[in-house]
Design a protein around this motif. Structure first.
Motif, PDB file in Angstrom:
ATOM      1  N   GLN A  60       0.853  -1.183   0.000  1.00 49.03           N
ATOM      2  CA  GLN A  60       0.000   0.000   0.000  1.00 49.03           C
ATOM      3  C   GLN A  60       0.892   1.237   0.000  1.00 49.03           C
ATOM      4  N   PRO A  61       0.588   2.216  -0.835  1.00 55.35           N
ATOM      5  CA  PRO A  61       1.403   3.432  -0.827  1.00 55.35           C
ATOM      6  C   PRO A  61       1.225   4.186   0.489  1.00 55.35           C
ATOM      7  N   LEU A  62       2.273   4.858   0.899  1.00 56.71           N
ATOM      8  CA  LEU A  62       2.210   5.650   2.123  1.00 56.71           C
ATOM      9  C   LEU A  62       1.295   6.851   1.891  1.00 56.71           C
ATOM     10  N   PRO A  63       0.520   7.234   2.909  1.00 57.94           N
ATOM     11  CA  PRO A  63      -0.319   8.418   2.747  1.00 57.94           C
ATOM     12  C   PRO A  63       0.533   9.672   2.554  1.00 57.94           C
ATOM     13  N   VAL A  64       0.068  10.562   1.703  1.00 54.00           N
ATOM     14  CA  VAL A  64       0.744  11.838   1.466  1.00 54.00           C
ATOM     15  C   VAL A  64      -0.113  12.918   2.123  1.00 54.00           C
ATOM     16  N   VAL A  65       0.486  13.645   3.061  1.00 51.82           N
ATOM     17  CA  VAL A  65      -0.266  14.630   3.837  1.00 51.82           C
ATOM     18  C   VAL A  65       0.431  15.981   3.800  1.00 51.82           C
ATOM     19  N   PRO A  66      -0.334  17.065   4.007  1.00 55.77           N
ATOM     20  CA  PRO A  66       0.291  18.394   4.088  1.00 55.77           C
ATOM     21  C   PRO A  66       1.207  18.494   5.306  1.00 55.77           C
ATOM     22  N   GLU A  67       2.097  19.450   5.271  1.00 55.71           N
ATOM     23  CA  GLU A  67       3.067  19.629   6.351  1.00 55.71           C
ATOM     24  C   GLU A  67       2.391  19.881   7.696  1.00 55.71           C
ATOM     25  N   CYS A  68       1.287  20.635   7.701  1.00 54.95           N
ATOM     26  CA  CYS A  68       0.595  20.925   8.966  1.00 54.95           C
ATOM     27  C   CYS A  68       0.029  19.646   9.587  1.00 54.95           C
ATOM     28  N   VAL A  69      -0.406  18.720   8.765  1.00 59.72           N
ATOM     29  CA  VAL A  69      -0.945  17.440   9.268  1.00 59.72           C
ATOM     30  C   VAL A  69       0.191  16.596   9.846  1.00 59.72           C
ATOM     31  N   ALA A  70       1.327  16.554   9.155  1.00 58.12           N
ATOM     32  CA  ALA A  70       2.472  15.787   9.650  1.00 58.12           C
ATOM     33  C   ALA A  70       2.946  16.334  10.996  1.00 58.12           C
ATOM     34  N   LYS A  71       2.989  17.653  11.122  1.00 51.25           N
ATOM     35  CA  LYS A  71       3.420  18.278  12.378  1.00 51.25           C
ATOM     36  C   LYS A  71       2.429  17.949  13.496  1.00 51.25           C
ATOM     37  N   TRP A  72       1.134  18.071  13.204  1.00 53.29           N
ATOM     38  CA  TRP A  72       0.103  17.753  14.192  1.00 53.29           C
ATOM     39  C   TRP A  72       0.209  16.293  14.611  1.00 53.29           C
ATOM     40  N   TYR A  73       0.385  15.393  13.650  1.00 55.37           N
ATOM     41  CA  TYR A  73       0.477  13.958  13.936  1.00 55.37           C
ATOM     42  C   TYR A  73       1.657  13.664  14.863  1.00 55.37           C
ATOM     43  N   GLU A  74       2.817  14.250  14.576  1.00 53.29           N
ATOM     44  CA  GLU A  74       4.005  13.997  15.396  1.00 53.29           C
ATOM     45  C   GLU A  74       3.803  14.472  16.836  1.00 53.29           C
ATOM     46  N   GLU A  75       3.061  15.561  17.016  1.00 54.57           N
ATOM     47  CA  GLU A  75       2.788  16.068  18.366  1.00 54.57           C
ATOM     48  C   GLU A  75       1.774  15.203  19.110  1.00 54.57           C
ATOM     49  N   LYS A  76       0.854  14.581  18.380  1.00 56.14           N
ATOM     50  CA  LYS A  76      -0.277  13.888  19.009  1.00 56.14           C
ATOM     51  C   LYS A  76      -0.218  12.368  18.916  1.00 56.14           C
ATOM     52  N   LYS A  77       0.778  11.794  18.269  1.00 56.46           N
ATOM     53  CA  LYS A  77       0.743  10.361  17.966  1.00 56.46           C
ATOM     54  C   LYS A  77       0.712   9.453  19.192  1.00 56.46           C
ATOM     55  N   ASN A  78       1.165   9.913  20.341  1.00 59.47           N
ATOM     56  CA  ASN A  78       1.126   9.075  21.544  1.00 59.47           C
ATOM     57  C   ASN A  78      -0.283   8.924  22.111  1.00 59.47           C
ATOM     58  N   LYS A  79      -1.140   9.907  21.838  1.00 61.02           N
ATOM     59  CA  LYS A  79      -2.543   9.858  22.292  1.00 61.02           C
ATOM     60  C   LYS A  79      -3.438  10.194  21.097  1.00 61.02           C
ATOM     61  N   LEU A  80      -3.287   9.431  20.037  1.00 59.77           N
ATOM     62  CA  LEU A  80      -3.921   9.747  18.756  1.00 59.77           C
ATOM     63  C   LEU A  80      -5.442   9.705  18.814  1.00 59.77           C
ATOM     64  N   GLU A  81      -6.012   8.676  19.426  1.00 62.15           N
ATOM     65  CA  GLU A  81      -7.466   8.547  19.459  1.00 62.15           C
ATOM     66  C   GLU A  81      -8.100   9.753  20.156  1.00 62.15           C
ATOM     67  N   LEU A  82      -7.513  10.164  21.280  1.00 62.42           N
ATOM     68  CA  LEU A  82      -8.028  11.312  22.027  1.00 62.42           C
ATOM     69  C   LEU A  82      -7.884  12.600  21.214  1.00 62.42           C
ATOM     70  N   ALA A  83      -6.751  12.752  20.534  1.00 64.00           N
ATOM     71  CA  ALA A  83      -6.511  13.960  19.730  1.00 64.00           C
ATOM     72  C   ALA A  83      -7.503  14.062  18.579  1.00 64.00           C
ATOM     73  N   LYS A 101      -5.718  25.490   9.764  1.00 60.39           N
ATOM     74  CA  LYS A 101      -5.383  24.656   8.600  1.00 60.39           C
ATOM     75  C   LYS A 101      -5.642  23.179   8.873  1.00 60.39           C
ATOM     76  N   ILE A 102      -5.202  22.703  10.037  1.00 59.14           N
ATOM     77  CA  ILE A 102      -5.368  21.288  10.367  1.00 59.14           C
ATOM     78  C   ILE A 102      -6.843  20.946  10.526  1.00 59.14           C
ATOM     79  N   GLU A 103      -7.624  21.848  11.128  1.00 63.48           N
ATOM     80  CA  GLU A 103      -9.058  21.609  11.296  1.00 63.48           C
ATOM     81  C   GLU A 103      -9.757  21.572   9.938  1.00 63.48           C
ATOM     82  N   LYS A 104      -9.355  22.453   9.019  1.00 60.75           N
ATOM     83  CA  LYS A 104      -9.938  22.425   7.666  1.00 60.75           C
ATOM     84  C   LYS A 104      -9.593  21.121   6.958  1.00 60.75           C
ATOM     85  N   TRP A 105      -8.375  20.620   7.184  1.00 58.05           N
ATOM     86  CA  TRP A 105      -7.991  19.348   6.574  1.00 58.05           C
ATOM     87  C   TRP A 105      -8.869  18.220   7.117  1.00 58.05           C
ATOM     88  N   PHE A 106      -9.120  18.220   8.421  1.00 60.00           N
ATOM     89  CA  PHE A 106      -9.992  17.207   9.024  1.00 60.00           C
ATOM     90  C   PHE A 106     -11.428  17.338   8.534  1.00 60.00           C
TER      91      PHE A 106
END
Length: 198
Positions: A60-83, A101-106
């Motif tokens: 499966q190809p890796l997902p391609v995401v905007p930079e703001c999403v990658a930054k948000w993910y790295e900050e929240k990945k330990n508690k992803l479901e809650l985030a 930006k991240i909220e618009k992406w979601f």
């Protein structure tokens, strides 16, 4: 040439492998040698099955995401479901114009945000936005933004070296994303794509 593999069978008559493995005192007895051969045959068979399985399933190809999403993910990945829950709750309380930006992406449907976020656990790529120079159609000069003014956008015509052939410092911004261009009142400018590596 591929080796034909068969499911391994136990070589130890009347005994299971486990007692033979637990009695490591006399390693070179017939039972232990047979147990070793059986385990070795089993491991080869497992390797064979895994190779068949990995060849049968396309990667499966890796997902391609905007930079703001990658930054948000790295900050929240330990508690992803809650985030994810929190950001969706925030989105419901705001109007679209007030979203970050991240909220618009979601909020977007086409990028399948929640599914994409959880796929990022296996890896992801950060999308690199296409940059453009804006060249005035009448004069041929490039639009530039003065980066020295943080609180306001000041634009002017670039009269220095051609940005297509010369490196430009950080005091001025000469390349813009499509989103930045759409938010400006640019008038009649030609979009000149910035090549990779510039």
């Amino acid at each position: 040439m591929t080796k034909e593999m068969k499911r391994p069978t136990s070589h130890i008559s009347g005994n299971s492998i486990k007692p033979a493995l637990s009695k490591a005192v006399e390693f070179y007895t017939d039972n232990n040698r047979q147990a070793y051969e059986c385990i070795h045959e089993r491991d080869e068979y497992i390797d064979y099955l895994e190779s068949k399985l990995s060849n049968a399933r396309p990667q499966q190809p890796l997902p391609v995401v905007p930079e703001c999403v990658a930054k948000w993910y790295e900050e929240k990945k330990n508690k992803l479901e809650l985030a994810v829950y929190k950001i969706n709750t925030l989105i419901d309380k705001k109007s679209f114009n007030d979203l970050t930006k991240i909220e618009k992406w979601f909020e977007g449907v086409e990028n399948k945000p929640i599914e994409t976020i959880f796929k990022m656990k296996d890896g992801y790529q950060v999308e690199k936005p296409q940059l453009f120079y804006l060249r005035d159609e009448l004069t041929g000069q490039f639009l530039a933004k003065d980066n020295q003014f943080k609180n306001e956008d000041r634009y002017f015509f670039w009269t220095g070296a051609d940005p297509l052939t010369h490196s430009i410092g950080t005091a001025w911004k000469l390349s813009f994303t499509q989103q930045e261009i759409d938010s400006m009142e640019t008038g009649s400018y030609e979009l000149v794509p910035v090549e990779d590596g510039e």
